[in-house]
Design an enzyme around this catalytic site. Structure first.
Site, PDB file in Angstrom:
ATOM      1  N   ASP A 136       0.815  -1.223   0.000  1.00  0.00           N
ATOM      2  CA  ASP A 136       0.000   0.000   0.000  1.00  0.00           C
ATOM      3  C   ASP A 136       0.845   1.269   0.000  1.00  0.00           C
ATOM      4  OD1 ASP A 136      -2.197  -1.734   0.308  1.00  0.00           O
ATOM      5  OD2 ASP A 136      -1.897  -1.735   2.464  1.00  0.00           O
ATOM      6  N   LYS A 176       2.302   2.321  -4.965  1.00  0.00           N
ATOM      7  CA  LYS A 176       3.076   1.873  -6.129  1.00  0.00           C
ATOM      8  C   LYS A 176       2.304   2.062  -7.422  1.00  0.00           C
ATOM      9  CE  LYS A 176       3.461  -2.260  -4.410  1.00  0.00           C
ATOM     10  NZ  LYS A 176       2.950  -2.058  -3.056  1.00  0.00           N
ATOM     11  N   GLY A 227      -4.101  -4.668  -4.151  1.00  0.00           N
ATOM     12  CA  GLY A 227      -5.114  -3.738  -4.657  1.00  0.00           C
ATOM     13  C   GLY A 227      -4.412  -2.462  -5.053  1.00  0.00           C
ATOM     14  N   HIS A 228      -4.288  -2.226  -6.342  1.00  0.00           N
ATOM     15  CA  HIS A 228      -3.593  -1.034  -6.803  1.00  0.00           C
ATOM     16  C   HIS A 228      -4.601   0.015  -7.255  1.00  0.00           C
ATOM     17  CE1 HIS A 228       0.261  -3.522  -7.702  1.00  0.00           C
ATOM     18  NE2 HIS A 228       0.058  -3.291  -6.438  1.00  0.00           N
ATOM     19  N   GLN A 276       2.385  -5.935  -3.016  1.00  0.00           N
ATOM     20  CA  GLN A 276       2.747  -5.950  -1.592  1.00  0.00           C
ATOM     21  C   GLN A 276       4.066  -5.184  -1.372  1.00  0.00           C
ATOM     22  OE1 GLN A 276       1.957  -9.444  -2.833  1.00  0.00           O
ATOM     23  NE2 GLN A 276      -0.133  -8.764  -2.582  1.00  0.00           N
TER      24      GLN A 276
HETATM   25  P1  IMP Z   1      -2.104 -12.850   2.279  1.00  0.00           P
HETATM   26  O1  IMP Z   1      -1.191 -12.305   1.233  1.00  0.00           O
HETATM   27  O2  IMP Z   1      -3.559 -12.670   1.963  1.00  0.00           O
HETATM   28  O3  IMP Z   1      -1.754 -14.255   2.652  1.00  0.00           O
HETATM   29  O4  IMP Z   1      -1.884 -11.999   3.632  1.00  0.00           O
HETATM   30  C1  IMP Z   1      -0.654 -12.026   4.346  1.00  0.00           C
HETATM   31  C2  IMP Z   1      -0.339 -10.652   4.918  1.00  0.00           C
HETATM   32  O5  IMP Z   1      -0.028  -9.766   3.844  1.00  0.00           O
HETATM   33  C3  IMP Z   1      -1.485  -9.999   5.674  1.00  0.00           C
HETATM   34  O6  IMP Z   1      -0.937  -9.215   6.718  1.00  0.00           O
HETATM   35  C4  IMP Z   1      -2.123  -9.093   4.634  1.00  0.00           C
HETATM   36  O7  IMP Z   1      -2.810  -8.014   5.223  1.00  0.00           O
HETATM   37  C5  IMP Z   1      -0.883  -8.631   3.894  1.00  0.00           C
HETATM   38  N1  IMP Z   1      -1.136  -8.233   2.507  1.00  0.00           N
HETATM   39  C6  IMP Z   1      -1.328  -9.017   1.428  1.00  0.00           C
HETATM   40  N2  IMP Z   1      -1.490  -8.288   0.315  1.00  0.00           N
HETATM   41  C7  IMP Z   1      -1.368  -7.006   0.680  1.00  0.00           C
HETATM   42  C8  IMP Z   1      -1.403  -5.780  -0.048  1.00  0.00           C
HETATM   43  O8  IMP Z   1      -1.557  -5.720  -1.261  1.00  0.00           O
HETATM   44  N3  IMP Z   1      -1.251  -4.650   0.693  1.00  0.00           N
HETATM   45  C9  IMP Z   1      -1.034  -4.685   2.030  1.00  0.00           C
HETATM   46  N4  IMP Z   1      -0.966  -5.804   2.736  1.00  0.00           N
HETATM   47  C10 IMP Z   1      -1.147  -6.963   2.076  1.00  0.00           C
END
Ligand code: IMP
Length: 422
Positions: A12, A15, A39-40, A223
């Site tokens: 977040d 990017k 989520g971009h 991420q």
């Molecule tokens: P997962 O990727 O859904 O397995 O989540 C693992 C961790 O990564 C959690 O803390 C999520 O909130 C975080 N996370 C996954 N994708 C994003 C993203 O695009 N932005 C921020 N945090 C993310």
């Protein structure tokens, strides 16, 4: 110049906007890791788009977008994203979007297994996005996953799903979660696979011929570095390599093709989900939430907020090989009277310049802050470095020094034009 854009915090970082800005000079925009956990948010022509799987290059004419082998692909989610774009008048044809036939597929049981794992962890849960990301990458590493190439042939897909369900269903039963039949899974995903069929291909020849023809390839990281499964705040991480190396293993374009790495960080820090966050600050969180800012683009969850943590950024710049820093949402700090930056951690009286690997050490780490006077003026209309207030320039200059990489881009608002090139 072939470029990787990666997040230097916990995702977040904004990017999407920097990717969108750099896409203007790119020919190909690619993704190499993550899935629709990302989520971009991109604002173009006064319209807000939230993209989860499709590279934001799709919003431009004449660019090709590639989803690489390292991405985990939710076919139904991707089709929804394509439909939303088409409804907004943005065509998504097979020349514009290529998807690797080696990408692993997120199937309905992966989402339930994600929920099962979180429930089993109880108070130690990761706080995942529940998109089935972890279980899909786990299946890949366990060699029991399905790739898009497998999905193109119904008999193969059904056979592999059946084998996987034998085990997945018994785990789900244990947690009182819904179980699946092969028919159910197939009926849910096969229309999406048919829609995607023309896009699914071996993307390597396209990527390599673009490289050899001197075209510009841009990698859009999903991420952030501290969600990286190796370098992040393990186990509170996602399941892919979010750092720059992941772009190569996740696409098939070799490291020798990469010429630049742009590291993106916010002017402060946010995190969604559980895990350590040394500079977390309730006052800063309340400040952003009251302004309607810092709610997750994928899950809508309020993000945890805090001061900028240069211990993280310094380390992320090293791991990613950052050549250029992009600092986003500088305007988020416009009203603050004074601004803190964490320059080191104090762990049991000892100063640490780099993040610890030890889980217990994270609990004991205390931030060592430097404090800066705020600029308390609106930066959103600045279009050059010189138009920024003196105190904002001092803040950014110090930031670049602490990071060991120059600040090359500054984001000072959500619009495309609100990007200052230094
Ligand atoms: P997962 O990727 O859904 O397995 O989540 C693992 C961790 O990564 C959690 O803390 C999520 O909130 C975080 N996370 C996954 N994708 C994003 C993203 O695009 N932005 C921020 N945090 C993310």
């Amino acid at each position: 110049m072939n470029t990787i854009i990666c997040g230097l915090q916990w995702g977040d970082e904004g990017k999407g906007k920097i990717v969108d800005y750099l896409t203007e000079t790119a020919d190909v925009v690619a993704r190499g890791q993550g899935g629709n956990n990302a989520g971009h948010t991109v604002i173009a022509n006064d319209t807000k788009y939230i993209l989860h799987l499709i590279p934001s290059g799709i919003l431009w004419e004449g660019k090709s977008c590639i989803i690489g082998n390292g991405v985990v692909m939710d076919p139904v989610g991707l089709c929804k994203e394509i439909s939303n774009l088409e409804e907004a008048g943005i065509p998504v044809d097979e020349n514009k979007l290529l998807i690797s036939d080696r990408a692993h597929v997120v199937l309905p049981y992966h989402r339930e297994l994600d929920a099962a794992r979180e429930a089993a962890l109880g108070k130690n849960k990761i706080g995942t996005t529940k998109r089935g990301i972890g279980p899909t990458y786990a299946d890949k590493a366990n060699r029991i996953g399905l790739r898009l190439a497998d999905m193109l042939d119904e008999a193969t897909a059904r056979e592999l799903i059946e084998i996987r369900l034998n085990e997945a269903n018994s785990t789900l039963e244990k947690h009182d979660l819904p179980t699946f039949t092969v028919d159910q899974v197939w009926q849910e995903v096969s229309p999406a696979i048919e829609r995607l069929r023309p896009h699914i291909t071996n993307v390597i020849p396209a990527l390599h011929s673009a490289w050899k023809a001197g075209k510009t390839i841009l990698f859009e990281g999903a991420q952030g570095s501290f969600l990286d499964v190796d370098f992040g705040t393990y186990p509170f991480v996602t399941s892919s390599n979010t750092t720059s190396g992941g772009a190569c293993t996740g696409s098939g374009l070799p490291p020798t093709a990469i010429e630049r790495v742009v590291g993106v960080c916010k002017a402060y820090t946010t995190r969604v989900g559980s895990g350590p966050f040394i500079t977390e600050n309730d006052d800063i969180s309340a400040y952003f939430h009251a302004r309607g800012m810092e709610f997750g683009a994928t899950t809508g969850r309020p993000r945890r907020c805090g001061w900028l943590d240069m211990v993280l950024i310094r380390y992320a710049c090293m791991v990613n090989g950052v050549t250029d820093l992009a600092v986003t949402i500088l305007d988020g700090l416009d009203e603050r009277e004074s601004i803190k930056v964490c320059v080191a951690y104090d762990i049991d009286g000892e100063r640490h310049d780099f993040p610890p690997a030890n889980r217990a050490a994270w609990d004991r780490a205390q931030p060592v802050y430097e404090e800066f006077p705020g600029w308390q003026s609106d930066t959103t209309s600045a279009r050059s470095w010189d138009e920024l207030p003196d105190n904002a320039r001092a803040y950014l200059t110090r930031l670049g020094k602490l990071a060991g990489a120059p600040v090359s881009y500054i984001g000072n608002g959500p619009e495309r034009e609100q990007t200052i090139v230094v």
